[in-house]
Design an enzyme around this catalytic site. Structure first.
Site, short mmCIF file in Angstrom:
data_model
loop_
_atom_site.label_atom_id
_atom_site.label_comp_id
_atom_site.label_asym_id
_atom_site.label_seq_id
_atom_site.Cartn_x
_atom_site.Cartn_y
_atom_site.Cartn_z
N ASP A 207 4.64 -14.41 11.71
CA ASP A 207 3.29 -14.86 11.36
C ASP A 207 2.31 -13.70 11.59
O ASP A 207 1.88 -13.44 12.72
CB ASP A 207 2.96 -16.07 12.25
CG ASP A 207 1.58 -16.64 11.99
OD1 ASP A 207 0.76 -15.98 11.33
OD2 ASP A 207 1.32 -17.76 12.46
N GLU B 93 0.83 -1.22 0.00
CA GLU B 93 0.00 0.00 0.00
C GLU B 93 0.86 1.26 0.00
O GLU B 93 1.73 1.42 0.85
CB GLU B 93 -0.91 -0.02 1.24
CG GLU B 93 -1.89 1.13 1.28
CD GLU B 93 -2.89 1.01 2.44
OE1 GLU B 93 -3.24 -0.11 2.83
OE2 GLU B 93 -3.29 2.07 2.95
N LYS C 194 -7.10 -1.02 11.70
CA LYS C 194 -6.49 -1.45 10.43
C LYS C 194 -5.30 -0.54 10.12
O LYS C 194 -4.26 -0.98 9.64
CB LYS C 194 -7.54 -1.41 9.31
CG LYS C 194 -7.09 -2.05 8.01
CD LYS C 194 -6.37 -1.11 7.06
CE LYS C 194 -6.02 -1.79 5.75
NZ LYS C 194 -5.23 -0.92 4.86
N HIS D 80 -2.29 10.04 -0.51
CA HIS D 80 -2.37 8.79 -1.27
C HIS D 80 -2.21 9.03 -2.76
O HIS D 80 -1.69 8.20 -3.49
CB HIS D 80 -3.75 8.14 -1.08
CG HIS D 80 -3.80 7.15 0.03
ND1 HIS D 80 -3.17 5.94 -0.04
CD2 HIS D 80 -4.40 7.18 1.23
CE1 HIS D 80 -3.39 5.27 1.07
NE2 HIS D 80 -4.13 6.00 1.86
C1 MEV Z 1 -5.87 2.86 5.21
O1 MEV Z 1 -5.08 1.75 4.84
C2 MEV Z 1 -5.84 3.06 6.71
C3 MEV Z 1 -6.77 4.15 7.23
O2 MEV Z 1 -8.10 3.91 6.78
C4 MEV Z 1 -6.70 4.10 8.76
C5 MEV Z 1 -7.70 4.99 9.45
O3 MEV Z 1 -8.77 5.28 8.89
O4 MEV Z 1 -7.42 5.33 10.61
C6 MEV Z 1 -6.37 5.50 6.73
#
Ligand code: MEV
Length: 426
Positions: A282, A82, A266, A380
């Site tokens: 892992d 990413e 995430k 991004h």
């Molecule tokens: C994207 O890979 C991760 C985000 O969505 C984390 C977040 O929203 O805190 C930007």
């Protein structure tokens, strides 16, 4: 070459970055090649790792910059597909430097093994019997892996839990806690559970069904904290106070809403997994542990905490299970993973976990800072545009030229990239 502090690593070419690593780190030529993918894991080695191997699967690997963890400057290898993740971590690590970097600690490397004990007439009574034989079971477990005991690890505790309600009625669960030292520990734990099962059956008169580690490694927590002076947070039209308060508001959302918490966590795992993967660990185990821990109170929530400090600074904190090793498994078989561990200069699994949890916190900060201010897309966009340009067939200098146009036009689409490519080629 200039020192890293003065140098903008991202401005170097791929070859220059390799050259830089050669000059600045203690890695040998072949270790650098293993890390950068010039050599590394071969299909023949892969054939010895998994069944039906047909080859190896590659991911980009980058080095996050600026990290100071417990006062030590560290190179952080990150394997991830990413865009923006490595840049985000590096940038937040730079901000963190003004507060001394990241301060991290870990629990002893204790892993939990579970034995599910079924077919017991009186589970409450069997539980007491097992506890009575606790010392005996632990000393039996100590004989299983003498090398682990020599290294200072081995069985530590025993616990027996009564599960009163389940679709098959009540049953017992025996937990054995093992200090696995610098291993991830799955093999040691699973072996111990399997070897102790007959004795557990003899004591309880029951049947030991599952014998397996728990990925909710909540006896092996890692934690990191960071403190950023408020003035360091200011950028563009945003004041430091605005950024700080925006981050705290964003965090509050994740504490109160599982839909947001999943995305928030995430973002943390973007950083955590990238290092876990780069070091041959892992990542499914780490993911499972992190999310189970995030739901330990009955509601899924944020793994991190953000608050305003006494002097107006932004204080962050992350705590999560981190079952990672520096010996055993792919960490010793995968040449790239071995080089990554050497690059980080870690001596123990705990050192490694302390860096990983710091990267998770940095990544969380990067995401919240962007979300609370300019939004996530701006950062991004450029890297994404480069990927789109490459996918459209651009090569060399054309990639950046097309990516810049796509960003300027705010139209990062492959059809548009193809049009620009045609135009530039003509
Ligand atoms: C994207 O890979 C991760 C985000 O969505 C984390 C977040 O929203 O805190 C930007």
């Amino acid at each position: 070459m200039e020192s890293l502090d003065k140098l903008r690593f991202y401005e170097l070419t791929l070859q220059e970055r390799g050259e830089y690593l050669r000059q600045e780190t203690g890695l040998t030529e072949s270790e650098i090649d293993a890390l950068t993918g010039l050599s590394g894991l071969t299909p023949a080695a892969a054939d010895k790792m998994v069944e039906n191997a047909v080859g190896v699967y590659a991911l980009p690997i980058g080095i996050a910059q600026n990290f100071i963890v417990n006062g030590r400057k560290v190179w952080v290898p990150m394997a991830i597909e990413e865009p923006s993740v490595i840049a985000g971590a590096s940038y937040m690590a730079r901000l963190a430097r003004s507060g001394g970097g990241f301060f991290a600690s870990t629990d002893e490397p204790y892993m939990i093994g579970q034995m599910q004990i079924l077919d017991i007439a009186d589970p409450a009574n069997a539980r007491v019997k097992l506890l009575e034989h606790g010392a005996e079971l632990l000393s039996e477990a100590a004989k299983i892996d003498p090398i682990l005991s020599e290294l200072g690890g081995g069985p530590r505790e025993l616990d027996v839990r009564l599960i009163e309600n389940s679709p098959i009625g009540p049953f017992l669960v025996l937990h054995i806690v093992l200090d696995v030292r610098d291993a991830m520990g799955a093999n040691a734990i699973n072996t111990a559970c399997e070897r102790l099962a007959p004795q557990v059956e003899a004591i309880t008169g029951g049947r030991v069904h599952l014998k397996i580690l728990s990925n909710l490694a909540d006896r092996r927590l890692a934690r990191a904290r960071v403190s950023i002076p408020v003035n360091e947070l200011a950028f563009d039209e945003f004041s430091g106070e605005q950024v700080r308060d925006g981050i705290i508001e964003a965090w509050a959302f994740a504490t109160a809403d599982p839909y947001r918490a999943a995305t928030h966590n995430k973002g943390i795992m973007n950083g955590v997994d990238a290092v876990v993967i780069a070091t041959g660990n892992d990542w499914r185990a780490v993911e499972a542990g992190a999310h189970a821990y995030a739901a330990r109170g009955g509601t899924y929530t944020s793994l991190s905490t953000w608050s305003k400090g006494a002097d107006g600074e932004l204080d962050g904190w992350l705590e999560m299970p981190l079952a990672v090793g520096t010996i055993g498994g792919a960490t010793r078989v995968h040449p790239g993973a071995k080089a990554a561990i050497k690059l980080m200069g870690v001596q123990t699994a705990r050192d490694l976990a302390e860096i990983i949890v710091s990267v998770g916190l940095a990544q969380n900060l990067a995401a919240l800072r962007a979300l609370a201010t300019e939004g996530i897309q701006r950062g991004h966009m450029t890297l994404h545009a480069r990927q789109v340009a490459a996918a459209a067939g651009a090569e060399g200098g054309l990639i950046d030229a097309i990516a810049n146009r796509l960003v300027q036009e705010k139209n990062v689409r492959i059809d548009r990239a193809k049009e620009i490519l045609k135009e530039l080629k003509n």
